[in-house]
Design a protein around this motif. Structure first.
Motif, PDB file in Angstrom:
ATOM      1  N   LEU A 193      68.359  72.970  15.686  1.00 51.95           N
ATOM      2  CA  LEU A 193      68.962  73.675  16.651  1.00 51.95           C
ATOM      3  C   LEU A 193      68.122  74.969  17.181  1.00 51.95           C
ATOM      4  O   LEU A 193      67.649  75.861  16.265  1.00 51.95           O
ATOM      5  CB  LEU A 193      70.470  74.445  15.911  1.00 51.95           C
ATOM      6  N   THR A 195      67.844  77.610  18.654  1.00 52.43           N
ATOM      7  CA  THR A 195      68.464  78.944  18.891  1.00 52.43           C
ATOM      8  C   THR A 195      68.847  79.497  17.444  1.00 52.43           C
ATOM      9  O   THR A 195      69.665  80.372  17.476  1.00 52.43           O
ATOM     10  CB  THR A 195      69.426  79.251  19.967  1.00 52.43           C
ATOM     11  N   CYS A 301      75.723  80.749  25.641  1.00 57.45           N
ATOM     12  CA  CYS A 301      75.861  79.248  25.367  1.00 57.45           C
ATOM     13  C   CYS A 301      76.967  78.947  26.300  1.00 57.45           C
ATOM     14  O   CYS A 301      77.929  79.416  26.256  1.00 57.45           O
ATOM     15  CB  CYS A 301      76.401  79.093  23.780  1.00 57.45           C
ATOM     16  N   VAL A 308      76.817  70.683  17.470  1.00 55.69           N
ATOM     17  CA  VAL A 308      78.163  70.973  17.132  1.00 55.69           C
ATOM     18  C   VAL A 308      79.083  69.879  17.505  1.00 55.69           C
ATOM     19  O   VAL A 308      79.975  69.618  16.562  1.00 55.69           O
ATOM     20  CB  VAL A 308      78.721  72.254  18.035  1.00 55.69           C
TER      21      VAL A 308
HETATM   22  S1  SF4 Z   1      77.662  75.460  20.694  1.00 54.47           S
HETATM   23 FE1  SF4 Z   1      77.463  77.215  19.086  1.00 54.47          FE
HETATM   24  S2  SF4 Z   1      75.837  76.367  17.580  1.00 54.47           S
HETATM   25 FE2  SF4 Z   1      75.581  75.246  19.433  1.00 54.47          FE
HETATM   26  S3  SF4 Z   1      74.248  76.380  20.809  1.00 54.47           S
HETATM   27 FE3  SF4 Z   1      76.075  77.097  21.452  1.00 54.47          FE
HETATM   28  S4  SF4 Z   1      76.658  78.962  20.209  1.00 54.47           S
HETATM   29 FE4  SF4 Z   1      74.730  77.850  19.312  1.00 54.47          FE
END
Ligand code: SF4
Lengths: 416, 291
Positions: A193, A195, A301, A308
């Motif tokens: 990930l 970020t 996001c 996820v």
């Molecule tokens: S779904 Fe959640 S973990 Fe994935 S990029 Fe968006 S905020 Fe981040």
């Protein structure tokens, strides 16, 4: 650092020629306080040139006077040239050159040097740029500086290295060095990930031009610039949990089974600032907000990410199980120790626990002692089998082999 | 302005999966045939959902770095890129014939020339051969050698086997190698029994996979008996039942893959000048990507 000293760049011939062309051929220039046209008004092309800034207006100029006037206000002219001809993405509205919609690179670069809020005149901005203007983008510190003819140079480093001397950092010039820096965390673990707040420090990427800096930022935090700019324009296309789950097929088809409570837990597990720097803008659906904090991040996001969704698939199968009542024998301290261990794992604290810190329940010796005392040979807590008849089934031992053996990347999907 | 967007699977677990994609993107970026070269992934970022919004160009050529037509190229990628009006019939393919189709991507309102996967392009045959040259260190390898193209093979996707047979057939027709076979991991004829299929002492084994991973680094070497434990590695060539097996690893790491990507985009109308020739030449001496 920023001073009020004047910074007067050179005005290269090419830039003046572009200005002259704009005055002669176009409707003139109106940008960041600079206005230039030929004739008394910007629709009339006869007569001398006009060059105005907030400081003064000069009218009815001959070409050579116009040139001198432009050189005397070179900060305005080079600024116009940079944004109009180097960066691009300008669009004329009501005579003024503004930002074209969805020109994310331009919007980001304007933001970097604080040109977007219009609080500073160009000379003030140039004075600031001469010392370097820095902004934070996730864990990145982006610094813009000024070249001799108004061109911008950019530098990227980790926010924790804001004050580090260059000698102490690994220096790169290639914007794509960002990819390598972003691939592994400080401990050499792969970062799935981008970020996640685990960007390693100790590097600097320098001498970037306006395209390269955007390319590098986009390698660190892909698509964040575009989504941030879309959000600023009120155009962010948020896709909530329900629609995202509904869209899935193949092995992820199942994730739409999860209840709203489970989705809440997912957001709390994966999306809060301690785990991901994006600000979660998706909810369960348009009507139903999720409980956990959205985060403070600058970039949004817009939908549940693939990580996820992949995790949600696991939770979907786990949530199919019904709870049972087990009986375990533990001392009060042992119960608390189990809680401490779960907390330590969940908070990513394991590596910080010192070897001899036996006061911490998640200390390795403490955990080994607990295991020696309370697990039987099959690894059952307090000798209690997972299945009543003693068969070792269900999710208790880590799932079926086909899943845990997915070393090829989740990815039990048909290859092609 | 025109952009090339290479789309691939990627991985949540390791960096090897996407490394070749990025390497090929770099190769193509270096020849300057496109104003922009981007990569997008199913499992990495930018995601397929968001890669197009990172592109400034109006003409976008999307090339899937997958070895065959199937679930990803027909369903996942068009859906995630939001290609309006996509239907697999637009490819009019028998399993290995997908060429390209031009559609609008709904979220960015731009034209996307969506190309067939690299794995079924005819120039992929050349990459398999180049891989054989690389692994043997012999630019003329062929005589006295057998060659295997290895596929995953799976009941869920018959096109995967079609692509393997397609290239094996084409290589056979070149009369360059003494024997050519198509073998599979999950179906007959199986790669486990590789030596049963050859008389030649030397056999080059080239898996038609886009990246090295579990299958190419662990499964296949162990299945063929190159090693008992992949962690200990294996020799190239390795002796198996009196044959020398030259195991090449995933064909997708070969530098020349960049050429196939370019060919796909050019077939779809991209103006790329001499880029194909330049890439063919440059990747000849360059070490294989991702190694
Ligand atoms: S779904 Fe959640 S973990 Fe994935 S990029 Fe968006 S905020 Fe981040």
């Amino acid at each position: 650092m920023a001073t009020d000293a004047e910074v007067r760049p050179d005005l290269p011939a090419r830039q003046f020629d572009a200005l002259l062309d704009a005055a002669n051929e176009g409707p003139g220039v109106q940008f960041d306080g600079l206005y230039v046209h030929r004739g008394a008004e910007d629709y009339d092309r006869l007569g001398g040139y006009t060059l105005g800034t907030p400081e003064e207006e000069r009218t009815n100029l001959s070409e050579s006077e116009f040139h001198a006037a432009a050189a005397a206000r070179a900060e305005y002219v080079t600024n116009w040239y940079f944004w109009r001809h180097v960066v691009g993405g300008a669009e004329r509205r009501g005579g003024v050159e503004g930002d074209a919609p969805r020109h994310h690179r331009r919007a980001f670069l304007r933001w970097v040097e604080r040109a977007d809020d219009g609080d500073q005149t160009v000379p003030e901005r140039y004075a600031a740029l001469a010392g370097g203007v820095s902004r934070e983008w996730g864990q990145l510190r982006v610094t813009a500086t000024l070249g001799p003819a108004g061109e911008r140079r950019y530098e990227l480093r980790h926010v924790d290295d804001a004050d580090a001397s260059l000698d102490d950092l690994d220096a790169f010039d290639d914007p794509l060095a960002a990819r390598d820096v972003a691939t592994y965390d400080e401990k050499g673990r792969y970062r799935p990930l981008k970020t996640a707040p685990t960007l390693r420090s100790g590097w600097v990427i320098r001498n970037l031009d306006q395209r390269a800096v955007v390319q590098a930022v986009d390698a660190f935090y892909p698509a964040t610039i575009a989504n941030w700019n879309l959000e600023r324009a009120g155009e962010l296309d948020v896709s909530h949990w329900d629609e995202t789950a509904e869209r899935q097929t193949g092995i992820y088809d199942v994730v739409d089974e999860l209840s709203g409570d489970a989705v809440d837990r997912i957001a709390e597990s994966c999306c809060v600032d301690s785990q991901c720097l994006k600000r979660r803008m998706w909810d369960e659906n348009e009507e139903t907000e999720l409980g956990p904090e959205r985060g403070e991040g600058i970039f949004p996001c817009r939908e549940p990410c693939s990580l996820v969704i992949a995790a949600a698939r696991k939770w979907t199968t786990l949530e199919r199980e019904e709870p049972r009542t087990y009986e375990f024998e533990l001392t009060p301290s042992e119960k608390e120790q189990l809680e401490e261990i779960v907390d330590a794992v969940a908070d990513g604290r394991i590596d910080e626990i010192r070897e001899a810190d036996v006061y911490d329940g998640a200390n390795r010796y403490r955990a080994r002692y607990l295991r020696a005392k309370r697990f039987d040979e099959e690894g059952n807590l307090s000798g209690t089998p997972t299945e009543p008849d003693g068969a070792d089934a269900g999710g208790g031992s880590g799932g079926d082999a086909s899943e845990s053996g997915e070393a090829d990347g989740d990815e039990a999907e048909p290859a092609e | 302005m025109q952009a090339l967007v290479i789309v691939a699977h990627g991985s949540h677990l390791n960096a090897d999966s996407s490394a070749p994609t990025r390497d090929h993107a770099d190769t193509i970026r270096a020849v300057g045939a496109f104003d922009e070269v981007k990569t997008g992934f199913w499992k990495e970022e930018p995601s397929l959902r968001e890669v197009l919004r990172t592109v400034e160009s109006d003409e976008i050529y999307v090339v899937p770095l997958f070895v065959s037509e199937g679930y990803f190229t027909e369903e996942v990628i068009p859906r995630e890129l939001r290609l309006e009006g996509w239907d697999v019939s637009k490819w009019d393919s028998d399993g290995v014939d997908a060429d390209h189709v031009s559609l609008t991507a709904a979220d960015v309102g731009k034209t996307v020339h969506y190309c067939g996967p690299v794995g079924t392009h005819e120039s992929m045959t050349d990459v398999i051969i180049r891989r054989a040259e690389s692994v043997t260190g012999d630019p003329d390898v062929g005589e006295g050698f057998g060659l295997v193209v290895v596929g995953h093979g799976t009941e869920r996707n018959e096109n995967s086997a079609k692509a393997i047979h397609y290239h094996a057939e084409r290589i056979r027709d070149m009369d360059r190698f003494d024997e050519v076979r198509a073998l599979f991991m999950d179906e007959e004829p199986e790669v486990d029994d590789v030596t049963d299929h050859f008389e030649s002492d030397d056999v080059v084994v080239v898996p038609l996979f886009v990246a090295d991973g579990f299958h190419t680094q662990e499964d296949i070497p162990e299945d063929m008996g190159l090693t008992d434990d992949y962690r200990e590695g294996y020799d190239v060539p390795a002796e198996v039942d009196g044959h020398r097996i030259w195991y090449a690893g995933a064909v997708g790491t070969e530098g020349l893959m960049a050429d196939v990507i370019l060919e796909r985009a050019a077939d779809a109308g991209a103006e790329i000048g001499e880029a194909i020739e330049v890439v063919r030449e440059r990747t000849r001496s360059a070490p294989a990507a991702g190694d």
